[in-house]
Design a protein around this motif. Structure first.
Motif, mmCIF file in Angstrom:
data_model
loop_
_atom_site.group_PDB
_atom_site.id
_atom_site.type_symbol
_atom_site.label_atom_id
_atom_site.label_comp_id
_atom_site.label_asym_id
_atom_site.label_seq_id
_atom_site.Cartn_x
_atom_site.Cartn_y
_atom_site.Cartn_z
ATOM 1 N N SER A 20 0.813 -1.224 0.000
ATOM 2 C CA SER A 20 0.000 0.000 0.000
ATOM 3 C C SER A 20 0.843 1.268 0.000
ATOM 4 O O SER A 20 0.319 2.357 -0.241
ATOM 5 C CB SER A 20 -0.948 0.003 1.202
ATOM 6 O OG SER A 20 -1.849 -1.072 1.080
ATOM 7 N N PHE A 28 -4.926 0.754 -0.487
ATOM 8 C CA PHE A 28 -5.343 -0.655 -0.588
ATOM 9 C C PHE A 28 -5.539 -1.262 0.799
ATOM 10 O O PHE A 28 -6.512 -1.971 1.036
ATOM 11 C CB PHE A 28 -4.318 -1.475 -1.385
ATOM 12 C CG PHE A 28 -4.746 -2.893 -1.609
ATOM 13 C CD1 PHE A 28 -5.533 -3.230 -2.694
ATOM 14 C CD2 PHE A 28 -4.368 -3.909 -0.728
ATOM 15 C CE1 PHE A 28 -5.943 -4.531 -2.901
ATOM 16 C CE2 PHE A 28 -4.778 -5.215 -0.928
ATOM 17 C CZ PHE A 28 -5.566 -5.534 -2.017
ATOM 18 N N ASP A 29 -4.626 -0.967 1.721
ATOM 19 C CA ASP A 29 -4.730 -1.538 3.063
ATOM 20 C C ASP A 29 -6.004 -1.081 3.776
ATOM 21 O O ASP A 29 -6.691 -1.890 4.408
ATOM 22 C CB ASP A 29 -3.492 -1.233 3.899
ATOM 23 C CG ASP A 29 -3.130 0.247 3.943
ATOM 24 O OD1 ASP A 29 -3.707 1.045 3.177
ATOM 25 O OD2 ASP A 29 -2.255 0.597 4.753
#
Length: 151
Positions: A20, A28-29
């Motif tokens: 990420s 994304f995380d």
């Protein structure tokens, strides 16, 4: 902290966190954490290497980038993912080994450049090798040395 410790190992979460940090995977995380149960479907799938990614990520990521997600979540499926990637980007023929042509390989060998077989599990060219030696009239001069495991 790992948003799904009951099914996601800590090393996978650390990989996701590190991934990420890349520009393409920014957020994304956080998205993964907010959709952890949806991602579990991907994680549990036996065909995850060709399944759609959750949320916006399927549309936003290129095929190769999706391999990075696969690698974070399912390292056991990365080989299948790479094979699917190569097939998609290049062609099926690039993942299939060419048929072995013993007479052609023999033409490339000399007394100082022997044939060496590096085999995968379950492969055994012994009978083909013996038959070829007999066809060429070399059965009396045939030498074979096994350098396998435990030899």
């Amino acid at each position: 902290p790992n948003p799904a410790p009951e099914w996601l190992v800590e090393s996978s979460w650390l990989d996701i966190s590190d991934m990420s940090k890349l520009k393409t995977f920014k957020g994304f995380d956080d998205d993964f954490a907010s959709r952890a149960e949806s991602w579990r479907e991907y994680f549990d799938s036996s065909t995850c290497f060709k399944d759609r990614l959750q949320g916006k990520w399927d549309a936003e990521l290129e095929t190769f980038q999706k391999l990075l997600v696969l690698r974070c979540l399912r390292q056991d499926k990365i080989q299948e993912g790479i094979m699917a990637f190569v097939t998609h980007e290049m062609d099926q023929k690039f993942i299939e080994p060419p048929p072995f042509n013993l007479p052609l390989a023999f033409q490339d060998s000399t007394a100082t450049v022997p044939l060496i077989f590096v085999l995968s599990s379950g492969a055994d060219p012994t009978m083909a090798w013996i038959s070829f030696a007999e066809e060429q009239g070399f059965s009396e001069r045939l030498d074979s040395i096994s350098l396998g495991q435990g030899q």
